[in-house]
Write a protein that holds these residues in place. Sequence first.
Motif, PDB file in Angstrom:
ATOM      1  N   LYS A 140       0.857  -1.185   0.000  1.00  0.00           N
ATOM      2  CA  LYS A 140       0.000   0.000   0.000  1.00  0.00           C
ATOM      3  C   LYS A 140       0.893   1.235   0.000  1.00  0.00           C
ATOM      4  O   LYS A 140       1.861   1.309   0.757  1.00  0.00           O
ATOM      5  N   ILE A 141       0.580   2.215  -0.837  1.00  0.00           N
ATOM      6  CA  ILE A 141       1.368   3.444  -0.886  1.00  0.00           C
ATOM      7  C   ILE A 141       0.931   4.355   0.258  1.00  0.00           C
ATOM      8  O   ILE A 141      -0.257   4.600   0.452  1.00  0.00           O
ATOM      9  N   LYS A 142       1.930   4.829   1.000  1.00  0.00           N
ATOM     10  CA  LYS A 142       1.680   5.721   2.129  1.00  0.00           C
ATOM     11  C   LYS A 142       2.495   6.993   1.939  1.00  0.00           C
ATOM     12  O   LYS A 142       3.458   7.021   1.177  1.00  0.00           O
ATOM     13  N   TYR A 143       2.102   8.043   2.661  1.00  0.00           N
ATOM     14  CA  TYR A 143       2.721   9.352   2.503  1.00  0.00           C
ATOM     15  C   TYR A 143       3.154   9.896   3.855  1.00  0.00           C
ATOM     16  O   TYR A 143       2.429   9.794   4.843  1.00  0.00           O
ATOM     17  N   PHE A 144       4.350  10.501   3.859  1.00  0.00           N
ATOM     18  CA  PHE A 144       4.862  11.148   5.060  1.00  0.00           C
ATOM     19  C   PHE A 144       5.295  12.559   4.689  1.00  0.00           C
ATOM     20  O   PHE A 144       6.034  12.760   3.720  1.00  0.00           O
ATOM     21  N   LYS A 145       4.836  13.540   5.453  1.00  0.00           N
ATOM     22  CA  LYS A 145       5.180  14.942   5.185  1.00  0.00           C
ATOM     23  C   LYS A 145       6.279  15.371   6.143  1.00  0.00           C
ATOM     24  O   LYS A 145       6.152  15.232   7.356  1.00  0.00           O
TER      25      LYS A 145
END
Length: 158
Positions: A140-145
């Motif tokens: 699953k593609i996840k995002y971190f800022k």
Amino acid sequence: MSIIKNIFFPLSILVFMSCASYQFEKQPPFKIISGTYTNWVGGVRGVSGTNINIVYSSNQEVEFDSIFYKDRKTKVSYKKNGSETSLLGQFRNETEDFQLQRSGQLEYGNSLPNDKKKKVDKPFKLDGNEVVISYKENNKIKYFKYSNLTEGEQVLYR
């Protein structure tokens, strides 16, 4: 008044739905040690860009995908320096150079060159010191800022 309600309500729902589609992870499987962005200028007119360097550590293998910076996206590359591992994102500022005819009569009717820049979906609104890192976890593609980029010294190539 009803016209405003008819336009504003669906528009506000659309905005909230688009914002909700990207959730930032609070506890990613890696820890960012530092992050810098460095602007560079090449020795040829019109050649410039920005390099992103993010030093991280992790106790597990992480499959990074892309870095989003301002309104652009690039694939991640890696750099190993001793015990430190860095994510690199290289953004080249593309300018299209074109030649005009000497005579205005020859130029009449010509159109401007096509915009050859990649049209990128701009899912994030980012400031100059922010990046979003995408990575895969359990397919699953996840995002971190990350919001603490510091500016490195500009590099001039000759």
